[in-house]
Design a protein around this motif. Structure first.
Motif, PDB file in Angstrom:
ATOM      1  N   PRO A   1     -30.264  53.215  25.577  1.00  0.00           N
ATOM      2  CA  PRO A   1     -29.755  52.152  26.447  1.00  0.00           C
ATOM      3  C   PRO A   1     -29.652  50.773  25.819  1.00  0.00           C
ATOM      4  O   PRO A   1     -28.840  49.961  26.241  1.00  0.00           O
ATOM      5  N   ARG A   2     -30.490  50.467  24.747  1.00  0.00           N
ATOM      6  CA  ARG A   2     -30.449  49.101  24.203  1.00  0.00           C
ATOM      7  C   ARG A   2     -31.090  49.007  22.827  1.00  0.00           C
ATOM      8  O   ARG A   2     -31.569  47.956  22.427  1.00  0.00           O
TER       9      ARG A   2
ATOM     10  N   GLU B   1     -34.239  43.038  22.457  1.00  0.00           N
ATOM     11  CA  GLU B   1     -33.452  43.096  23.677  1.00  0.00           C
ATOM     12  C   GLU B   1     -32.568  41.855  23.838  1.00  0.00           C
ATOM     13  O   GLU B   1     -33.049  40.735  23.843  1.00  0.00           O
ATOM     14  N   GLY B   2     -31.274  42.078  23.956  1.00  0.00           N
ATOM     15  CA  GLY B   2     -30.324  40.998  24.157  1.00  0.00           C
ATOM     16  C   GLY B   2     -29.899  40.288  22.885  1.00  0.00           C
ATOM     17  O   GLY B   2     -28.983  39.455  22.922  1.00  0.00           O
ATOM     18  N   ARG B   3     -30.546  40.604  21.754  1.00  0.00           N
ATOM     19  CA  ARG B   3     -30.219  39.936  20.494  1.00  0.00           C
ATOM     20  C   ARG B   3     -30.099  40.929  19.338  1.00  0.00           C
ATOM     21  O   ARG B   3     -30.212  40.547  18.172  1.00  0.00           O
TER      22      ARG B   3
ATOM     23  N   GLU C   1     -27.086  43.102  27.694  1.00  0.00           N
ATOM     24  CA  GLU C   1     -27.393  41.750  28.151  1.00  0.00           C
ATOM     25  C   GLU C   1     -28.774  41.690  28.797  1.00  0.00           C
ATOM     26  O   GLU C   1     -29.133  42.535  29.616  1.00  0.00           O
ATOM     27  N   THR C   2     -29.547  40.681  28.436  1.00  0.00           N
ATOM     28  CA  THR C   2     -30.849  40.460  29.051  1.00  0.00           C
ATOM     29  C   THR C   2     -30.662  40.082  30.517  1.00  0.00           C
ATOM     30  O   THR C   2     -29.833  39.216  30.826  1.00  0.00           O
ATOM     31  N   PRO C   3     -31.395  40.713  31.433  1.00  0.00           N
ATOM     32  CA  PRO C   3     -31.255  40.347  32.849  1.00  0.00           C
ATOM     33  C   PRO C   3     -31.731  38.918  33.099  1.00  0.00           C
ATOM     34  O   PRO C   3     -32.674  38.447  32.455  1.00  0.00           O
ATOM     35  N   LEU C   4     -31.080  38.252  34.020  1.00  0.00           N
ATOM     36  CA  LEU C   4     -31.436  36.883  34.370  1.00  0.00           C
ATOM     37  C   LEU C   4     -32.082  36.852  35.754  1.00  0.00           C
ATOM     38  O   LEU C   4     -31.613  37.515  36.685  1.00  0.00           O
TER      39      LEU C   4
ATOM     40  N   GLU D   1     -38.563  33.179  34.561  1.00  0.00           N
ATOM     41  CA  GLU D   1     -38.840  34.150  33.521  1.00  0.00           C
ATOM     42  C   GLU D   1     -38.404  35.552  33.903  1.00  0.00           C
ATOM     43  O   GLU D   1     -38.528  35.963  35.047  1.00  0.00           O
ATOM     44  N   TRP D   2     -37.929  36.288  32.901  1.00  0.00           N
ATOM     45  CA  TRP D   2     -37.556  37.706  33.072  1.00  0.00           C
ATOM     46  C   TRP D   2     -38.806  38.481  33.476  1.00  0.00           C
ATOM     47  O   TRP D   2     -39.758  38.552  32.773  1.00  0.00           O
TER      48      TRP D   2
END
Length: 372
Positions: free
Chosen positions: A13-14, A35-37, A358-361, A371-372
């Motif tokens: 998934p990531r 994650e996200g980067r 994408e990191t969840p916001l 904060e996540w």
């Protein structure tokens, strides 16, 4: 033997897998997921590749020092994650070259099996308690972690705190006494709020509270640790032994949680664990990542006296030819060479993606980011 090239693969998934290829056909596996980067980390891996190609992959410490110190700028999630994934692969190569597990090269195993913990949802009411009961009943895990803390304001209402407590109570009442429960605050709380929540959660005999505050404020972490009987755990967002030093020296936590895909790799995780051992601090490596990261963490767990419990998100079902198997809460220490795993290449080919996860916001009621 020389490094020929480094191959990177984004896997659903990531995750970001990498393969360090050599001119004798030995391929080392590593995971540099951030994650996200992960696309940014991939670029850093390619920059490391420029240095590593043509070098002897068995000179792991030399390469670690050069990659970490040689470009002036150190640490940080991107550079440390790239270095961690490459370092894992170099250990895999060395183990395969000598036909021994990595843990054997780190002094040999001190245990025959590794205690694992599972994840259970805890942010919302609903079926998660029944799912938890079913999981406990099948005897697979004897420890779990949950995150019942929502996106928080600096000081929360009694209603929000009650919901957190009620969710943890529901899990504790559903579990047998031999089942441990850890609670992850995920850095969502201020020190003041964490103190209040910890006091309310003490009644449930928790295994630990994780990240009660964001990393960087060691004095606040120590203050919280001294204010509660619950063991405090932290460290997933710290990089290399130098960032762990103050946390350990001040005994601000009872459990450290370096991530073998972020902290600098296998040997760096082992060095951090040794520092913690001298202060009677336990090791519970962070690993909500893929099967290569898990395999790397297990190599550290096997040879580390102060190991406590291992996080996992996947046991490698589908991704590995022989996934890890949990029985009565434990997996057996693998005895294969290197990391002791083989990828299921055909399955992984169906899971490749562009790496654009994408990191969840998370936002508060007033629309501000939290904060996540």
């Amino acid at each position: 033997m020389k490094v020929d090239r480094i191959e990177t693969i984004h896997v659903l998934p990531r995750w970001l897998f990498l393969k360090v290829h050599t001119d004798v056909g030995i391929v080392g596996l590593g995971e540099a997921t951030l994650e996200g980067r992960s696309l940014t980390v991939e670029t850093a891996v390619k920059e490391i590749e420029r240095y590593l190609v043509g070098k002897n992959p068995l000179e792991i410490e030399k390469h670690w020092q050069t990659i970490y110190r040689g470009t002036f700028y150190r640490n940080g999630p991107v550079l440390s994650s790239a270095l961690s994934g490459v370092e894992q692969a170099l250990w895999d190569i060395l183990g395969k070259h000598l036909n021994v597990p990595v843990y054997q090269l780190l002094g040999g195993k001190v245990r025959d099996k590794i205690r694992m913990y599972g994840w259970v949802s805890g942010e919302k009411t609903g079926s998660y308690v029944e799912d938890f009961k079913a999981s406990v009943a099948d005897g697979k895990f004897t420890a779990y972690k949950t995150c019942p803390v929502p996106a928080c304001q600096a000081i929360e209402s009694p209603a929000v705190m009650k919901q957190v407590v009620d969710n943890v109570r529901a899990l504790r009442e559903a579990a047998k006494s031999h089942v441990d429960i850890g609670v992850d605050f995920h850095g969502r709380c201020t020190p003041a709020l964490s103190k209040r929540l910890c006091k309310k959660l003490e009644q449930f005999d928790l295994m630990f509270v994780e990240e009660p505050v964001l990393p960087g404020d060691v004095d606040a972490m120590k203050d919280i640790s001294r204010s509660t009987s619950i063991p405090i755990a932290a460290g997933e967002r710290l990089f290399t032994r130098w960032q762990f030093q103050e946390l350990i020296e001040k005994q601000a936590v009872a459990i450290i949680q370096p991530d073998v895909s972020h902290c600098g790799g296998i040997m760096e995780c082992r060095k951090i664990a040794a520092m913690a051992e001298a202060r009677n601090i336990a090791l519970a490596p962070h690993c909500p990542l893929g099967p290569i990261a898990l395999a790397s963490a297990i190599q550290v767990d096997a040879c580390t006296p102060n190991f406590l419990c291992q996080e996992q998100l996947t046991l490698g079902e589908g991704y590995l030819k022989k996934p890890f198997v949990v029985q009565d809460g434990y997996v057996q220490v693998p005895d294969g060479p290197g990391l002791g795993i083989e990828l299921n290449e055909q399955y992984i080919d169906t899971k490749c993606f562009a790496g654009d996860w994408e990191t969840p916001l998370f936002h508060l009621p007033d629309g501000s980011l939290t904060e996540w």
